[in-house]
Enzyme design. Structure first.
Site, PDB file in Angstrom:
ATOM      1  N   LEU A  20       0.811  -1.228   0.000  1.00 29.10           N
ATOM      2  CA  LEU A  20       0.000   0.000   0.000  1.00 29.10           C
ATOM      3  C   LEU A  20       0.838   1.270   0.000  1.00 29.10           C
ATOM      4  O   LEU A  20       0.450   2.273  -0.582  1.00 29.10           O
ATOM      5  CB  LEU A  20      -0.917   0.023   1.224  1.00 29.10           C
ATOM      6  CG  LEU A  20      -2.039  -1.001   1.262  1.00 29.10           C
ATOM      7  CD1 LEU A  20      -2.723  -0.987   2.626  1.00 29.10           C
ATOM      8  CD2 LEU A  20      -3.058  -0.711   0.172  1.00 29.10           C
ATOM      9  N   GLY A  21       1.968   1.231   0.670  1.00 29.88           N
ATOM     10  CA  GLY A  21       2.754   2.461   0.731  1.00 29.88           C
ATOM     11  C   GLY A  21       3.921   2.322   1.679  1.00 29.88           C
ATOM     12  O   GLY A  21       4.028   1.350   2.425  1.00 29.88           O
ATOM     13  N   GLY A  23       6.382   4.538   4.475  1.00 29.97           N
ATOM     14  CA  GLY A  23       6.632   5.753   5.253  1.00 29.97           C
ATOM     15  C   GLY A  23       8.108   5.836   5.569  1.00 29.97           C
ATOM     16  O   GLY A  23       8.918   5.145   4.951  1.00 29.97           O
ATOM     17  N   PHE A  25       9.561   4.880   8.254  1.00 28.98           N
ATOM     18  CA  PHE A  25      10.064   3.772   9.063  1.00 28.98           C
ATOM     19  C   PHE A  25       9.407   2.437   8.775  1.00 28.98           C
ATOM     20  O   PHE A  25       9.767   1.435   9.359  1.00 28.98           O
ATOM     21  CB  PHE A  25       9.861   4.096  10.548  1.00 28.98           C
ATOM     22  CG  PHE A  25      10.414   5.422  10.909  1.00 28.98           C
ATOM     23  CD1 PHE A  25      11.780   5.592  11.038  1.00 28.98           C
ATOM     24  CD2 PHE A  25       9.588   6.514  11.057  1.00 28.98           C
ATOM     25  CE1 PHE A  25      12.314   6.825  11.321  1.00 28.98           C
ATOM     26  CE2 PHE A  25      10.118   7.754  11.347  1.00 28.98           C
ATOM     27  CZ  PHE A  25      11.488   7.920  11.477  1.00 28.98           C
ATOM     28  N   ALA A  26       8.422   2.417   7.904  1.00 26.43           N
ATOM     29  CA  ALA A  26       7.674   1.171   7.741  1.00 26.43           C
ATOM     30  C   ALA A  26       7.145   1.030   6.327  1.00 26.43           C
ATOM     31  O   ALA A  26       7.021   2.011   5.596  1.00 26.43           O
ATOM     32  CB  ALA A  26       6.498   1.174   8.723  1.00 26.43           C
ATOM     33  N   LYS A  27       6.840  -0.231   5.976  1.00 22.03           N
ATOM     34  CA  LYS A  27       6.103  -0.492   4.743  1.00 22.03           C
ATOM     35  C   LYS A  27       4.714  -0.947   5.163  1.00 22.03           C
ATOM     36  O   LYS A  27       4.566  -1.661   6.156  1.00 22.03           O
ATOM     37  CB  LYS A  27       6.775  -1.618   3.958  1.00 22.03           C
ATOM     38  CG  LYS A  27       8.090  -1.205   3.329  1.00 22.03           C
ATOM     39  CD  LYS A  27       8.637  -2.376   2.556  1.00 22.03           C
ATOM     40  CE  LYS A  27      10.055  -2.100   2.103  1.00 22.03           C
ATOM     41  NZ  LYS A  27      10.699  -3.305   1.608  1.00 22.03           N
ATOM     42  N   VAL A  28       3.714  -0.542   4.379  1.00 24.47           N
ATOM     43  CA  VAL A  28       2.346  -0.880   4.750  1.00 24.47           C
ATOM     44  C   VAL A  28       1.736  -1.777   3.676  1.00 24.47           C
ATOM     45  O   VAL A  28       1.869  -1.500   2.476  1.00 24.47           O
ATOM     46  CB  VAL A  28       1.495   0.407   4.933  1.00 24.47           C
ATOM     47  CG1 VAL A  28       0.088   0.055   5.384  1.00 24.47           C
ATOM     48  CG2 VAL A  28       2.147   1.340   5.941  1.00 24.47           C
ATOM     49  N   ASP A 138       1.613  15.354  13.946  1.00 25.61           N
ATOM     50  CA  ASP A 138       2.160  15.049  12.612  1.00 25.61           C
ATOM     51  C   ASP A 138       1.008  14.970  11.611  1.00 25.61           C
ATOM     52  O   ASP A 138       0.917  14.036  10.832  1.00 25.61           O
ATOM     53  CB  ASP A 138       2.958  13.743  12.645  1.00 25.61           C
ATOM     54  CG  ASP A 138       3.761  13.530  11.343  1.00 25.61           C
ATOM     55  OD1 ASP A 138       4.090  14.535  10.668  1.00 25.61           O
ATOM     56  OD2 ASP A 138       4.046  12.371  10.999  1.00 25.61           O
TER      57      ASP A 138
HETATM   58  P1  ATP Z   1       5.519   8.336   8.354  1.00 23.35           P
HETATM   59  O1  ATP Z   1       6.659   7.432   8.194  1.00 23.35           O
HETATM   60  O2  ATP Z   1       5.877   9.705   8.812  1.00 23.35           O
HETATM   61  O3  ATP Z   1       4.407   7.730   9.131  1.00 23.35           O
HETATM   62  P2  ATP Z   1       3.675   8.007   6.224  1.00 23.35           P
HETATM   63  O4  ATP Z   1       2.459   8.463   6.962  1.00 23.35           O
HETATM   64  O5  ATP Z   1       3.772   8.344   4.786  1.00 23.35           O
HETATM   65  O6  ATP Z   1       4.964   8.570   6.885  1.00 23.35           O
HETATM   66  P3  ATP Z   1       2.973   5.239   6.888  1.00 23.35           P
HETATM   67  O7  ATP Z   1       2.079   5.667   7.982  1.00 23.35           O
HETATM   68  O8  ATP Z   1       3.941   4.171   7.154  1.00 23.35           O
HETATM   69  O9  ATP Z   1       3.853   6.417   6.364  1.00 23.35           O
HETATM   70  O10 ATP Z   1       2.063   4.857   5.638  1.00 23.35           O
HETATM   71  C1  ATP Z   1       2.562   4.766   4.333  1.00 23.35           C
HETATM   72  C2  ATP Z   1       1.411   4.854   3.349  1.00 23.35           C
HETATM   73  O11 ATP Z   1       0.640   3.651   3.398  1.00 23.35           O
HETATM   74  C3  ATP Z   1       0.411   5.972   3.681  1.00 23.35           C
HETATM   75  O12 ATP Z   1       0.807   7.166   3.104  1.00 23.35           O
HETATM   76  C4  ATP Z   1      -0.898   5.416   3.082  1.00 23.35           C
HETATM   77  O13 ATP Z   1      -0.971   5.725   1.718  1.00 23.35           O
HETATM   78  C5  ATP Z   1      -0.745   3.924   3.244  1.00 23.35           C
HETATM   79  N1  ATP Z   1      -1.450   3.446   4.454  1.00 23.35           N
HETATM   80  C6  ATP Z   1      -1.013   3.530   5.730  1.00 23.35           C
HETATM   81  N2  ATP Z   1      -1.884   2.973   6.585  1.00 23.35           N
HETATM   82  C7  ATP Z   1      -2.926   2.543   5.835  1.00 23.35           C
HETATM   83  C8  ATP Z   1      -4.176   1.889   6.141  1.00 23.35           C
HETATM   84  N3  ATP Z   1      -4.514   1.573   7.390  1.00 23.35           N
HETATM   85  N4  ATP Z   1      -5.010   1.594   5.125  1.00 23.35           N
HETATM   86  C9  ATP Z   1      -4.674   1.921   3.846  1.00 23.35           C
HETATM   87  N5  ATP Z   1      -3.527   2.536   3.498  1.00 23.35           N
HETATM   88  C10 ATP Z   1      -2.648   2.852   4.472  1.00 23.35           C
END
Ligand code: ATP
Ligand code: MG
Length: 275
Positions: A20-21, A23, A25-28, A138
């Site tokens: 999905l994406g 960030g 520190f993590a991959k989602v 944030d």
């Molecule tokens: P940070 O590392 O500062 O948190 P971020 O918000 O971009 O940065 P993540 O929270 O790890 O990073 O999420 C990465 C991406 O994954 C998000 O931008 C979003 O598009 C997707 N994502 C995160 N959580 C969900 C979720 N619960 N359902 C659907 N998509 C999500």
């Protein structure tokens, strides 16, 4: 965009189905529960990349903060936290509507009635957090997600501060994303987290209605100068009452800036005639 990984199972409980994406520190991933078939999102944190002495408290904080905030319809729910020697898995609600700002970039800008709906859901979620002594700190486009029904889900409390982390009732860590961050946070003076969130709400509301940011400069001192001069223009189509609310939120002085409790009674937010 990264290719989807081959189906992978986490501890015999979840099957990862889609990337999905990513960030900082993590991959989602989207995933399916092998217990009840539910669709969830799994945030995979690689300990070897993140868990040095500085990162571990941040991760623990995120989990702690999310766990305290389970009972609000506009806050992303955490289902469980799983850990192995090398990884931490945060299992959360899957937000099927994606990021609010992907929608915004598709539409250019939102009509006031749509923006009002998302904005009131955002303010309601934040007031709930603030009443629990937690400021988000944030707020940014990537952390505002939509569920399948199109309702807002505020996600990612990775940078939020818990009450025990408050020093002299003020927060001292500079964090957030510059274009959405309050001037007192950028200046690294002690600040009130709920007033800093109110500022970010002002930037978000402007962005939803205008389709662009009020202040956007990679040079932070230059951006701070523009902020303190209230140097931004409203596009002609933004209504008078929305302008007035944004103006009160984008007050560079946190003491006179409108608080989110008062925003909830604001005329623009209460205006149902365009809904
Ligand atoms: P940070 O590392 O500062 O948190 P971020 O918000 O971009 O940065 P993540 O929270 O790890 O990073 O999420 C990465 C991406 O994954 C998000 O931008 C979003 O598009 C997707 N994502 C995160 N959580 C969900 C979720 N619960 N359902 C659907 N998509 C999500
Ligand atoms: Mg995030």
């Amino acid at each position: 965009m990264e290719a989807s990984p081959p189906p992978r199972t986490i501890l015999g409980r979840y099957q990862l189905t889609r990337f999905l994406g990513r960030g900082k520190f993590a991959k989602v991933y989207q995933a399916r529960s092998l217990v009840d078939g539910a669709t969830v999102a799994v945030k995979v944190i690689d300990k070897s990349k993140t868990v040095d002495a500085a990162m571990e408290p941040r991760i623990v904080r995120e989990i702690d903060a999310m766990r305290r905030l389970q009972n609000h319809p506009n806050i992303l729910k955490i289902h469980e936290v799983l850990a192995t020697k090398t990884k931490i898995y945060l299992v959360v609600d899957y937000a099927g509507g994606g990021e609010l700002f992907s929608k915004l970039s598709r539409c250019g800008r939102l009509p006031e009635s749509r923006a009002r709906r998302y904005f009131s859901q955002l303010v309601s979620a934040l007031l709930f957090c603030h009443r629990h002594g937690i400021a988000h700190r944030d707020l940014k486009p990537q952390n505002l997600l939509l569920d399948a029904a199109g309702d807002l889900k505020v996600s990612d409390f990775g940078l939020s501060a818990l009450p025990e982390h408050l020093r002299d009732n003020l927060l001292h860590t500079a964090c957030g994303t510059p274009a959405f961050t309050a001037p007192e946070v950028l200046r690294r003076v002690g600040y009130d987290g709920s007033k800093a969130d109110a500022w970010s709400c002002g930037v978000i509301l402007y962005n939803l209605l205008a389709g662009h940011l009020p202040f956007d400069d990679s040079n932070i001192p230059a951006m701070c100068r523009r902020i303190s001069r209230r140097d931004y223009q409203f596009p002609a189509w933004i209504s008078k009452s929305a302008r007035s609310l944004i103006h009160q939120l984008l007050d560079p002085n946190p003491k006179s800036r409108i608080s989110l409790d008062r925003v909830f009674d604001n005329r623009w937010l209460r205006d149902k005639k365009h809904v």
